[in-house]
Design a protein around this motif. Structure first.
Motif, PDB file in Angstrom:
ATOM      1  N   GLY A  44     -12.147  -0.803   5.859  1.00  0.00           N
ATOM      2  CA  GLY A  44     -12.581  -2.021   6.367  1.00  0.00           C
ATOM      3  C   GLY A  44     -14.040  -1.686   7.180  1.00  0.00           C
ATOM      4  N   ALA A  45     -13.897  -2.180   8.483  1.00  0.00           N
ATOM      5  CA  ALA A  45     -15.147  -2.007   8.976  1.00  0.00           C
ATOM      6  C   ALA A  45     -15.114  -0.820  10.015  1.00  0.00           C
ATOM      7  CB  ALA A  45     -15.474  -3.177   9.915  1.00  0.00           C
ATOM      8  N   ASN A  46     -13.811  -0.024   9.791  1.00  0.00           N
ATOM      9  CA  ASN A  46     -13.693   0.879  10.748  1.00  0.00           C
ATOM     10  C   ASN A  46     -14.319   2.243  10.543  1.00  0.00           C
ATOM     11  OD1 ASN A  46     -12.068   2.425  12.850  1.00  0.00           O
ATOM     12  ND2 ASN A  46     -10.629   3.063  11.385  1.00  0.00           N
ATOM     13  N   GLN A  47     -13.774   3.289   9.683  1.00  0.00           N
ATOM     14  CA  GLN A  47     -14.268   4.538   9.489  1.00  0.00           C
ATOM     15  C   GLN A  47     -14.801   4.757   8.081  1.00  0.00           C
ATOM     16  OE1 GLN A  47     -14.903   6.902  12.023  1.00  0.00           O
ATOM     17  NE2 GLN A  47     -14.035   5.634  13.320  1.00  0.00           N
ATOM     18  N   LEU A  93       0.882  -1.160  -0.030  1.00  0.00           N
ATOM     19  CA  LEU A  93      -0.040   0.129   0.124  1.00  0.00           C
ATOM     20  C   LEU A  93       0.831   1.254   0.030  1.00  0.00           C
ATOM     21  CD1 LEU A  93      -2.595   1.521   0.368  1.00  0.00           C
ATOM     22  CD2 LEU A  93      -2.472   0.999   2.782  1.00  0.00           C
ATOM     23  N   ARG A 129      -5.380   5.285   7.613  1.00  0.00           N
ATOM     24  CA  ARG A 129      -4.382   6.241   8.438  1.00  0.00           C
ATOM     25  C   ARG A 129      -3.078   5.862   8.177  1.00  0.00           C
ATOM     26  NH1 ARG A 129      -5.766  10.287  11.554  1.00  0.00           N
ATOM     27  NH2 ARG A 129      -7.669   9.202  12.604  1.00  0.00           N
ATOM     28  N   HIS A 157     -10.616   0.776   1.041  1.00  0.00           N
ATOM     29  CA  HIS A 157      -9.547  -0.279   1.228  1.00  0.00           C
ATOM     30  C   HIS A 157     -10.290  -1.374   2.308  1.00  0.00           C
ATOM     31  CE1 HIS A 157      -5.976  -2.650   2.064  1.00  0.00           C
ATOM     32  NE2 HIS A 157      -5.338  -1.738   1.214  1.00  0.00           N
ATOM     33  N   PRO A 158     -10.084  -2.555   1.884  1.00  0.00           N
ATOM     34  CA  PRO A 158     -10.777  -3.500   3.051  1.00  0.00           C
ATOM     35  C   PRO A 158     -10.134  -3.832   4.230  1.00  0.00           C
ATOM     36  CG  PRO A 158      -9.466  -4.611   1.123  1.00  0.00           C
ATOM     37  CD  PRO A 158      -9.325  -3.197   0.819  1.00  0.00           C
ATOM     38  N   ARG A 159      -8.768  -2.969   4.493  1.00  0.00           N
ATOM     39  CA  ARG A 159      -8.253  -3.425   5.858  1.00  0.00           C
ATOM     40  C   ARG A 159      -8.523  -2.187   6.688  1.00  0.00           C
ATOM     41  NH1 ARG A 159      -7.212  -8.458   5.461  1.00  0.00           N
ATOM     42  NH2 ARG A 159      -5.729  -9.006   3.659  1.00  0.00           N
ATOM     43  N   GLU A 160      -8.659  -2.434   7.941  1.00  0.00           N
ATOM     44  CA  GLU A 160      -9.018  -1.374   8.951  1.00  0.00           C
ATOM     45  C   GLU A 160      -7.664  -0.789   9.186  1.00  0.00           C
ATOM     46  OE1 GLU A 160     -10.729  -4.355  10.838  1.00  0.00           O
ATOM     47  OE2 GLU A 160     -12.069  -4.127   9.313  1.00  0.00           O
ATOM     48  N   GLY A 161      -7.509   0.467   9.343  1.00  0.00           N
ATOM     49  CA  GLY A 161      -6.440   1.424   9.535  1.00  0.00           C
ATOM     50  C   GLY A 161      -5.358   1.765   8.353  1.00  0.00           C
ATOM     51  N   SER A 162      -6.061   1.076   7.402  1.00  0.00           N
ATOM     52  CA  SER A 162      -5.171   1.397   6.004  1.00  0.00           C
ATOM     53  C   SER A 162      -5.270   2.816   5.606  1.00  0.00           C
ATOM     54  CB  SER A 162      -5.774   0.649   4.943  1.00  0.00           C
ATOM     55  OG  SER A 162      -6.968   0.708   4.705  1.00  0.00           O
ATOM     56  N   GLU A 222       0.754  -5.445   6.319  1.00  0.00           N
ATOM     57  CA  GLU A 222       1.970  -4.699   5.754  1.00  0.00           C
ATOM     58  C   GLU A 222       2.927  -4.376   6.833  1.00  0.00           C
ATOM     59  OE1 GLU A 222       1.186  -2.160   2.623  1.00  0.00           O
ATOM     60  OE2 GLU A 222      -0.225  -3.660   1.595  1.00  0.00           O
ATOM     61  N   TYR A 237      -4.224   2.826  14.176  1.00  0.00           N
ATOM     62  CA  TYR A 237      -4.439   2.695  12.764  1.00  0.00           C
ATOM     63  C   TYR A 237      -6.054   1.996  12.674  1.00  0.00           C
ATOM     64  CZ  TYR A 237       0.286   3.493  11.873  1.00  0.00           C
ATOM     65  OH  TYR A 237       1.486   4.194  11.692  1.00  0.00           O
ATOM     66  N   CYS A 238      -6.284   0.970  13.319  1.00  0.00           N
ATOM     67  CA  CYS A 238      -7.603   0.581  13.249  1.00  0.00           C
ATOM     68  C   CYS A 238      -8.798   0.927  14.204  1.00  0.00           C
ATOM     69  CB  CYS A 238      -7.706  -1.131  13.092  1.00  0.00           C
ATOM     70  SG  CYS A 238      -7.415  -1.879  14.638  1.00  0.00           S
ATOM     71  N   GLU A 239      -8.212   1.413  15.301  1.00  0.00           N
ATOM     72  CA  GLU A 239      -8.870   2.121  16.341  1.00  0.00           C
ATOM     73  C   GLU A 239      -9.815   0.994  16.985  1.00  0.00           C
ATOM     74  OE1 GLU A 239     -11.313   5.629  14.896  1.00  0.00           O
ATOM     75  OE2 GLU A 239      -9.901   6.015  13.347  1.00  0.00           O
ATOM     76  N   LYS A 240      -9.299  -0.114  16.936  1.00  0.00           N
ATOM     77  CA  LYS A 240      -9.921  -1.210  17.845  1.00  0.00           C
ATOM     78  C   LYS A 240      -8.932  -1.582  19.096  1.00  0.00           C
ATOM     79  CE  LYS A 240     -13.174  -2.944  14.729  1.00  0.00           C
ATOM     80  NZ  LYS A 240     -12.988  -1.581  14.314  1.00  0.00           N
ATOM     81  N   ASN A 258      -6.593  -7.215  16.371  1.00  0.00           N
ATOM     82  CA  ASN A 258      -7.238  -7.321  15.053  1.00  0.00           C
ATOM     83  C   ASN A 258      -6.805  -7.823  13.863  1.00  0.00           C
ATOM     84  OD1 ASN A 258      -9.258  -6.885  13.063  1.00  0.00           O
ATOM     85  ND2 ASN A 258      -9.131  -4.669  13.212  1.00  0.00           N
ATOM     86  N   ASN A 313      -7.767  -8.182  11.056  1.00  0.00           N
ATOM     87  CA  ASN A 313      -7.839  -7.260   9.636  1.00  0.00           C
ATOM     88  C   ASN A 313      -7.191  -5.977   9.860  1.00  0.00           C
ATOM     89  OD1 ASN A 313      -9.021  -7.340   6.965  1.00  0.00           O
ATOM     90  ND2 ASN A 313     -10.701  -5.985   7.644  1.00  0.00           N
ATOM     91  N   CYS A 314      -6.510  -5.759  10.762  1.00  0.00           N
ATOM     92  CA  CYS A 314      -5.839  -4.307  10.838  1.00  0.00           C
ATOM     93  C   CYS A 314      -4.547  -4.669   9.891  1.00  0.00           C
ATOM     94  CB  CYS A 314      -5.141  -4.166  12.402  1.00  0.00           C
ATOM     95  SG  CYS A 314      -4.104  -2.701  12.444  1.00  0.00           S
ATOM     96  N   ILE A 315      -4.421  -3.238   9.283  1.00  0.00           N
ATOM     97  CA  ILE A 315      -3.368  -3.025   8.182  1.00  0.00           C
ATOM     98  C   ILE A 315      -1.845  -3.239   8.853  1.00  0.00           C
ATOM     99  CG2 ILE A 315      -3.124  -0.598   8.855  1.00  0.00           C
ATOM    100  CD1 ILE A 315      -3.118  -2.226   5.169  1.00  0.00           C
TER     101      ILE A 315
END
Lengths: 302, 156
Positions: free
Chosen positions: A125-128, A84, A109, A102-107, B122, B143-146, B114, B116-118
């Motif tokens: 993803g399921a985040n924001q 990415l 940010r 993007h499908p990944r959470e945090g991508s 990566e 990043y993923c806020e979880k 998580n 599925n967290c980036i």
């Protein structure tokens, strides 16, 4: 807000959120303004989302900007294993701003941290999904004349619904009373409810949709997905309980409007579409004005 | 003939100047060394582990010569060794003694729970805000806020 990324709704202060809504109202009155003719907007959709992508591309086009990008990762170097970070660094030399799904959470940010140009999160993803939250706020303000002191009913899947979580948090800024209608298995999670409690706002929980309707200024419908249930029998029991049709709206307030992030399946019957209380298609149109306001503000043209 | 003095002798010998990290849970000694980068240090490092401790059963101790840690450095070990004591030695004397404290932010040490967290897909250095409430500590991913709760913490 010039040159700032928008990843989570909290990245903008309340005052900044309201300025975007005011500017969106200006674009609604006068949608074609070629103020971004010298700019290139990249729409990077690593997973398909036709509605959101077209809404952004329409917003950019109305402002005169050129649009480049892709609508799924399959046709890009991502399928060859590019990171990415490398994709973002490359595209940022082609474009002045990046809109990304993007499908990944945090991508999103992460992309904003590596990108030299601002990034707008169109869903990670399921985040924001902050532009959805802003267009929901705009739709509420437009139909009710205010965001303050309203009764907002959220219906359906309140556990996994990303739009519900973000909008709930945004509405805690406006002394909202919440009416939360869901099956027991899909109640609003405690980490979202915490924000309501912290502001000492009132909320009511129901399993029966009919109980909430007479109180609501806004009914925000969401879809209940079969795969969210561990027990398929539970799904069968509730699947029709949260389907809204015209006959259920007789006790609704005159000013009440129905919102839905779309796509709808069967949770709103088609006979509701012609009811003046139905607002979900106008809501989708409002998304274009809000995204015009964001692009113009972040690129410094307004 | 039994030498009583010898039995009292320190298992890990004293240092003249530097830092002692005591009361480390025995299983975390090598993790603490990695977090503080002691494996890459040029100064003398003395390590003892599985030492008897009245309080902890088995404990570890690390003594590092001529090296002094900033608070934010030493507090990085708080997640792995919340019970650890920091002792600063100057001229064989204890100059300062204190407990490690849980920091407000944790970077690069812990994995996000998580899947599925980036950061799990990566090469992204992890970053968390530490939240503390009545249920204990939780890590909120930048990043993923979880949130990752204490029992789910996995060190990198």
């Amino acid at each position: 807000m010039k040159n700032r990324s928008l990843i989570s709704i909290n990245d903008f202060s309340l005052d900044e959120q309201l300025r975007i809504l005011d500017l969106a109202a200006e674009f609604e009155k006068n949608p074609i303004q070629k103020i971004l003719e010298d700019y290139v907007v990249a729409t990077l959709f690593f997973e398909p989302s036709t509605r959101t992508r077209l809404s952004f591309e329409s917003a950019a086009s109305r402002l005169g900007a050129k649009v480049i990008g892709f609508s799924s990762a399959a046709s890009t170097s991502v399928s060859k294993g590019e990171t990415l970070k490398d994709t973002i660094l490359t595209v940022s030399s082609y474009a002045d701003i990046i809109v990304m799904r993007h499908p990944r959470e945090g991508s999103a940010r992460w992309a904003a941290e590596v990108s030299p140009v601002p990034v707008i999160n169109a869903g990670d993803g399921a985040n924001q999904h902050p532009t959805q939250t802003l267009l929901d706020m705009y739709s509420i303000k437009k139909t009710q004349g205010t965001l303050d002191n309203l009764n907002i009913a959220f219906i359906g899947d309140l556990k996994y619904g990303r739009t519900v979580h973000s909008l709930t948090m945004a509405l805690t800024q406006f002394n909202t009373t919440f009416h939360l209608v869901s099956p027991v298995e899909l109640k609003l999670p405690s980490y979202v409810k915490r924000h309501i409690k912290e502001k000492q706002l009132t909320y009511y929980q129901y399993t029966d949709l009919m109980e909430a309707i007479p109180h609501a200024d806004i009914i925000y419908m969401t879809r209940i997905q079969r795969e969210r249930f561990s027990d398929p029998i539970e799904y069968e029991k509730v699947k029709n309980a949260y389907n809204l049709d015209n006959s259920m709206l007789t006790n609704a307030k005159e000013n009440m409007r129905i919102l839905h992030p779309l796509p709808r399946v069967n949770e709103i019957a088609e006979d509701v579409d012609s009811n003046p209380k139905a607002y979900y298609f106008e809501q989708a149109l409002n998304g274009v004005f809000v995204r015009q306001a964001l692009l113009a503000t972040i690129l410094g043209a307004r | 003939m039994e030498n009583t003095d010898q039995r009292k002798e320190l298992k890990v010998s004293a240092i003249e100047n530097g830092t002692v990290i005591d009361h480390i849970p025995a299983k975390s000694v090598f993790r603490v060394m990695r977090i503080l980068g002691l494996d890459r240090l040029d100064d003398q490092v003395l390590v003892g582990t599985n030492l008897d401790s009245k309080k902890f059963g088995k404990k570890g101790i690390i003594k590092v010569s001529n090296t002094f840690f900033k608070d934010e450095e030493i507090n990085k070990i708080a997640l792995a060794a919340p019970s650890a004591t920091l002792i600063v030695i100057k001229n064989f004397q204890v100059a300062l003694k204190k407990q490690v404290e849980i920091p407000n932010h944790v970077e690069k040490i812990v994995k996000c729970f998580n899947p599925n967290c980036i950061t799990n897909h990566e090469n992204v250095p992890t970053k968390f805000e530490v939240l503390e409430n009545e249920d204990g500590i939780k890590l909120s991913c930048h990043y993923c806020e979880k949130t990752t709760s204490k029992e789910d913490i996995v060190f990198l």
